[in-house]
Scaffold this motif. Structure first.
Motif, PDB file in Angstrom:
ATOM      1  N   ARG A 251     -43.399  23.351   9.789  1.00  8.82           N
ATOM      2  CA  ARG A 251     -43.822  22.651  11.168  1.00  8.82           C
ATOM      3  C   ARG A 251     -43.158  21.789  11.751  1.00  8.82           C
ATOM      4  NH1 ARG A 251     -47.431  23.834   7.295  1.00  8.82           N
ATOM      5  NH2 ARG A 251     -47.261  21.676   6.568  1.00  8.82           N
ATOM      6  N   VAL A 263     -46.022  19.593  13.707  1.00  7.07           N
ATOM      7  CA  VAL A 263     -47.392  19.947  13.964  1.00  7.07           C
ATOM      8  C   VAL A 263     -47.853  19.664  12.563  1.00  7.07           C
ATOM      9  CG1 VAL A 263     -48.901  21.571  14.410  1.00  7.07           C
ATOM     10  CG2 VAL A 263     -46.779  21.603  15.540  1.00  7.07           C
ATOM     11  N   PRO A 264     -48.806  18.975  12.496  1.00  4.20           N
ATOM     12  CA  PRO A 264     -49.490  18.386  11.325  1.00  4.20           C
ATOM     13  C   PRO A 264     -50.276  19.581  10.487  1.00  4.20           C
ATOM     14  CG  PRO A 264     -50.889  17.624  12.984  1.00  4.20           C
ATOM     15  CD  PRO A 264     -49.623  18.124  13.597  1.00  4.20           C
ATOM     16  N   ALA A 267     -53.820  20.574  12.021  1.00  4.05           N
ATOM     17  CA  ALA A 267     -53.855  20.249  13.429  1.00  4.05           C
ATOM     18  C   ALA A 267     -55.199  20.901  14.202  1.00  4.05           C
ATOM     19  CB  ALA A 267     -52.671  20.986  14.201  1.00  4.05           C
ATOM     20  N   ARG A 268     -55.854  19.860  14.856  1.00  4.93           N
ATOM     21  CA  ARG A 268     -57.262  20.330  15.328  1.00  4.93           C
ATOM     22  C   ARG A 268     -56.871  20.994  16.673  1.00  4.93           C
ATOM     23  NH1 ARG A 268     -58.124  15.568  12.709  1.00  4.93           N
ATOM     24  NH2 ARG A 268     -60.089  15.222  11.781  1.00  4.93           N
ATOM     25  N   GLU A 272     -50.703  20.134  19.318  1.00  3.77           N
ATOM     26  CA  GLU A 272     -50.937  18.797  18.474  1.00  3.77           C
ATOM     27  C   GLU A 272     -49.560  18.535  17.843  1.00  3.77           C
ATOM     28  OE1 GLU A 272     -53.452  16.480  15.196  1.00  3.77           O
ATOM     29  OE2 GLU A 272     -54.314  18.400  16.274  1.00  3.77           O
ATOM     30  N   HIS A 274     -47.145  15.289  15.675  1.00  2.00           N
ATOM     31  CA  HIS A 274     -46.793  13.860  15.561  1.00  2.00           C
ATOM     32  C   HIS A 274     -45.559  13.356  15.370  1.00  2.00           C
ATOM     33  CE1 HIS A 274     -51.272  13.839  13.157  1.00  2.00           C
ATOM     34  NE2 HIS A 274     -51.051  14.319  14.429  1.00  2.00           N
ATOM     35  N   GLN A 337     -49.204  10.351  18.160  1.00  4.88           N
ATOM     36  CA  GLN A 337     -50.108  11.681  17.784  1.00  4.88           C
ATOM     37  C   GLN A 337     -50.346  12.190  19.325  1.00  4.88           C
ATOM     38  OE1 GLN A 337     -53.269  11.268  15.162  1.00  4.88           O
ATOM     39  NE2 GLN A 337     -52.383  10.439  13.850  1.00  4.88           N
ATOM     40  N   THR A 339     -51.973  15.062  21.739  1.00  8.57           N
ATOM     41  CA  THR A 339     -52.847  16.161  21.658  1.00  8.57           C
ATOM     42  C   THR A 339     -53.054  16.835  22.824  1.00  8.57           C
ATOM     43  OG1 THR A 339     -54.730  14.681  21.812  1.00  8.57           O
ATOM     44  CG2 THR A 339     -53.938  15.312  19.572  1.00  8.57           C
ATOM     45  N   PRO A 367     -51.244  26.322  12.674  1.00  8.34           N
ATOM     46  CA  PRO A 367     -50.519  25.149  13.154  1.00  8.34           C
ATOM     47  C   PRO A 367     -48.787  25.819  12.968  1.00  8.34           C
ATOM     48  CG  PRO A 367     -52.390  24.175  11.770  1.00  8.34           C
ATOM     49  CD  PRO A 367     -52.421  25.841  11.917  1.00  8.34           C
TER      50      PRO A 367
END
Length: 383
Positions: A251, A263-264, A267-268, A272, A274, A337, A339, A367
């Motif tokens: 990622r 991308v974490p 990811a929500r 997204e 970081h 972060q 988003t 993600p």
């Protein structure tokens, strides 16, 4: 006016607006501006009283009720841009032409009142009385919303965003963020400093002018409080572990000598990403020269990559999470972060029942797939 030299050749010029609010100019190292700045001669109404915070007893969260914000400008025409340099027909907030300018918000969510300098006696009625006071639970509890809210103008141009700036200008903004973080962290009663940029009407932006904001809170925010709890439940080096885990995975979007964007894992949001420094630093003020120098072009590439995903600019929130002023300085690492609710060229993710009401998120895009698309977009960016 007070003048001082910051890093990277940036010159800081601090002055006041006509109602007493602080205004700070940050001049590019290659600026074409002269040393003089016009005086703000406007006749302004008194600043609104400091807002009041109310405690939600179900969560312990503090809600600032800032009714004066209802009067703020809403998508004005370019000739009435309140962040443009003043002109005979536009009595804006900034008297002179500028490279980067920072000033106190006229109708802030927090402030203008602060705690007493001693930290023992409140400087205004009903100010917070420390962490223990804020942590107590009770029906009908209120406190004054002490603190500071500032506007950071990235450019005098009427439209754009951080990502549309030059590398030199981006470096000036980074120097301004570091300086403001140090200054605001030293104010009485401030517990956390948060620089951020809202971009796009879909996010709720009310001005097209390229700008961000900085909030100096009288408490440690709920998001950071949960983070501190996660660190306590895992390990003090949690951020180092996250970075190592993401660098070894699929990622990673962009990597430099001092920074990695990824991308974490959980990811929500549809978009997204970081951005984290390789060395532990609690906030902007703690970054060294090399880290600041690399951040300017690397962050621009990331933001322009986000915009390259579609044929039109993408709305986003770019949130620079910093360690609190006192708690977690050795464990909470500076992290950006970003988003965005944009899940397709013409579709947005709206927070409905599960996310908005219960905080139970459902991600629309894996993600790893999001990282692949964003990495390809970033690779095509030319500064």
């Amino acid at each position: 006016m007070t003048v001082s030299l910051l890093g990277a050749g940036v010159v800081k010029r601090a002055t006041r607006l006509s109602d007493g609010r602080e205004l700070v100019y940050y001049d590019d190292p290659d600026t074409s501006l002269g040393p003089d700045r016009a005086v703000d001669t406007r006749v302004l109404d008194p600043r609104p009283a400091t807002a009041t915070m109310r405690q939600d007893i179900l969560t312990g969260d503090w809600i600032s009720v800032a009714a004066a914000r209802q009067n703020r400008a809403f998508l004005p025409p370019a000739e009435r841009d309140p962040l443009a340099p003043q002109s005979p027909t536009n009595p804006s907030e900034i008297p002179s032409d500028y490279d980067v300018a920072v000033f106190e918000n006229r109708s802030p969510s927090f402030g203008p009142a602060l705690a007493a300098a001693s930290g023992e006696v409140p400087a205004c009625a009903n100010a917070p009385r420390g962490d223990d006071d804020l942590a107590q639970l009770g029906l009908g509890r209120t406190r004054s919303s002490i603190g500071r809210c500032e506007v950071v103008c990235f450019s005098p141009e009427p439209s754009g965003s951080f990502g549309t700036q030059s590398a030199t200008r981006a470096r000036t903004v980074i120097e301004a963020w570091a300086d403001r973080t140090a200054v605001l962290s030293a104010l009485p009663g401030v517990e956390q400093v948060f620089p951020f940029e809202n971009r796009g009407e879909a996010i709720g932006v009310t001005l097209h002018h390229p700008h961000g904001q900085i909030y100096a809170y009288p408490y440690v925010t709920p998001r950071t409080t949960r983070l501190l709890d996660s660190i306590d439940r895992t390990a003090p080096d949690l951020f180092a572990r996250i970075l190592e885990f993401e660098q070894a995975g699929p990622r990673v979007v962009l990597r430099g000598e001092h920074w990695t964007a990824f991308v974490p894992f959980a990811a929500r949001w549809p978009i997204e990403v970081h951005l984290m420094p390789h060395r532990h630093v609690p906030d902007f003020a703690a970054l060294d020269t090399d880290e600041r120098d690399e951040l300017a072009p690397l962050y621009l590439r990331l933001l322009r990559g986000v915009d390259a995903l579609y044929d039109s600019p993408t709305p986003y929130i770019a949130a620079w999470h910093q360690a609190p002023v006192r708690a977690g300085r050795d464990t909470v690492r500076l992290t950006m972060q970003l988003t965005s609710p944009r899940r397709a060229a013409d579709k947005l993710k709206y927070l409905a029942g599960s996310e908005a009401a219960m905080g139970a998120w459902i991600a629309d895009i894996p993600p790893e797939e999001a990282a692949d698309r964003l990495r390809a977009a970033v690779e095509g960016v030319q500064l």
